[in-house]
Design an enzyme around this catalytic site. Structure first.
Site, short mmCIF file in Angstrom:
data_model
loop_
_atom_site.label_atom_id
_atom_site.label_comp_id
_atom_site.label_asym_id
_atom_site.label_seq_id
_atom_site.Cartn_x
_atom_site.Cartn_y
_atom_site.Cartn_z
N CYS A 17 0.81 -1.23 0.00
CA CYS A 17 0.00 0.00 0.00
C CYS A 17 0.84 1.27 0.00
CB CYS A 17 -0.96 0.00 1.19
SG CYS A 17 -2.14 -1.37 1.16
N HIS A 68 -3.09 7.09 2.08
CA HIS A 68 -3.58 5.79 1.64
C HIS A 68 -4.95 5.50 2.25
CE1 HIS A 68 -4.11 1.61 0.94
NE2 HIS A 68 -3.83 1.25 2.18
N ASN A 81 -10.37 -0.15 -0.31
CA ASN A 81 -8.92 -0.01 -0.22
C ASN A 81 -8.32 -0.59 -1.50
OD1 ASN A 81 -6.18 -0.46 0.26
ND2 ASN A 81 -6.46 -1.02 2.40
#
Length: 333
Positions: A112, A254, A284
Site C-alpha cells: 500500500c 492511503h 482499499n
C-alpha cells in the site's frame, strides 16, 4: 541547477463491476452495517474475468498522459502487489500496451506504500537526468488474492488504478513533488502478507497450508502501526519542507480504513474537512489508492493552483512513506 519533479498530468480508472456490501453479505457471515461501521466502505469495484492489472494500469496511464498532453514518456514505473505474472514485471507490458516502444519500465513492490515509493523513484530518475518525463502508476487487482470466505479482508479491498505524469523542472513552485520520507521494518512482514507462492515457501519443501495462497492481515495491529508510522513520516516530511500542519490544504493518504484516515488527521492536527476520502465508494485499492483519490478530487474541481497536499501511506513490508505536492495549474477536463 538542481532538477526537480513536477506533476504534469493525472488519470485513474475503475473496472465496471461494482460490488456493494449487500452482495458480499449474501455469501459470508457479515452485513452492510458491520462493514460500514468498521471500515467506512459501502462498495468497491472488482475487475471482470480476463481483465488484468496491466489492463487497468494502461487505461489509467493513458488518461494521465492525455491530461499531460503527451504521446510519449521517458519511463514507466508501476507500483503493484498483484502483477500479471510473478515474472516478468508488469510495467513493460503496460508500456507496450501504451505504444511506448523501447521505454524503460519496471515494477515497485511496497504494497500500500507502493505509489509513494514509485513517486520517489521517478523523482530520482528525473533528478539524475536519466529522463525528462516519467509515468508513475499504481494499479491493483486485489480481488485475485482475497479469500472469499474471509470477511476480515474480502470486504475491505477493491481493484483500480491511478497514474501521474511527472516532468523535470528547475524550480519549486506549483506542481513540485517532494521531498520524501521513507521507511521500512521487515520484522513486521507477517502482519500484512501472502505466505505462499514465493521462494521461502517453495524452498521449504512443504505444501502451502490451507489459505496461505491468500492475502492476510492482522487488522488491529496494522491499525495501530499505520497511524503511528504515517504520523511520524508525515511530520518528518513537513519538517523537511518547512510546513506546519495548518499549511496543509489537503491530506491525501492511503485509503486503508476510514477510521485510520480520521485518526491520522486528528493526530496531525489537520481538520477532517481537509481529508481526501473516497474509500466509501472504492474500498482499499492498495497502491492505487492515493492517485485514485487525488484524481477523483481533481475531477470534482476541489483543487486550485497552489494548494498544498500532504501524501502519506503505510503498507506491507512493513513500509511507510510521505511526500508533499503543490498543486499545479492543470487544465481541468
Amino acid at each position: 541547477m538542481t532538477r526537480s519533479a513536477h506533476l504534469a498530468g493525472i488519470g485513474s480508472f475503475l473496472p465496471s463491476c461494482r460490488v456493494p456490501n449487500a452482495q458480499l453479505a449474501a455469501r459470508m457471515d457479515t452485513s452492510d452495517e458491520w462493514i460500514r461501521t468498521r471500515t467506512g466502505i459501502r462498495q468497491r469495484y472488482f475487475a471482470e474475468p480476463g481483465t488484468t492489472t496491466s489492463d487497468l494500469a494502461a487505461e489509467a496511464g493513458a488518461r494521465a498522459m492525455k491530461s499531460a498532453g503527451l504521446a510519449e514518456v521517458g519511463a514507466v514505473v508501476l507500483a503493484t502487489t498483484t502483477p500479471d505474472r510473478p515474472c516478468p514485471a508488469t510495467a513493460p507490458v503496460v508500456a507496450a500496451k501504451l505504444g511506448l516502444a523501447g521505454c524503460p519500465a519496471f515494477d515497485v513492490q511496497a504494497v500500500c506504500t507502493g505509489f509513494v515509493y514509485a513517486l520517489a523513484t521517478a523523482c530520482g530518475l528525473l533528478a539524475m537526468g536519466c529522463v525528462d518525463t516519467v509515468l508513475v502508476i499504481g494499479a491493483e487487482t486485489f480481488s485475485t488474492i482475497l479469500n472469499p470466505a474471509d470477511r476480515a479482508t474480502s470486504v475491505i479491498f477493491g481493484d483500480g488504478a491511478g497514474a501521474m505524469v511527472l516532468r523535470s523542472g528547475h524550480t519549486a513552485g506549483n506542481g513540485a513533488v517532494g521531498p520524501f520520507d521513507l521507511g521500512s521494518d521487515g520484522t513486521g512482514r507477517d502482519l500484512i502478507t501472502v505466505r505462499a507462492g514465493g521462494a521461502e515457501q517453495r524452498r521449504s519443501g512443504l505444501a502451502p497450508a490451507p489459505g496461505d495462497e491468500y492475502f492476510s492481515m492482522a487488522g488491529r495491529e496494522v491499525f495501530r502501526q499505520a497511524v503511528e508510522h504515517m504520523a511520524q513520516s508525515a511530520r518528518a516530511v513537513l519538517g523537511h519542507v518547512g510546513w506546519q500542519a495548518g499549511d496543509v490544504d489537503w491530506l491525501a493518504c492511503h485509503q486503508a480504513n476510514l477510521r485510520i484516515l480520521v485518526r491520522l488527521a486528528d493526530v496531525l492536527g489537520i481538520p477532517e474537512a481537509r481529508v481526501l476520502a473516497n474509500i466509501a465508494e472504492v474500498g482499499n485499492t492498495s497502491a492505487a489508492s492515493i492517485p485514485l483519490a487525488i484524481d477523483q478530487a481533481y475531477q470534482a474541481g476541489r483543487f486550485k493552483a497552489g494548494d498544498r497536499l500532504l501524501l502519506s501511506a503505510f503498507g506491507g513490508g512493513l513500509t511507510w512513506g510521505s511526500t508533499v505536492l503543490t498543486w499545479p495549474d492543470l487544465t481541468h477536463p
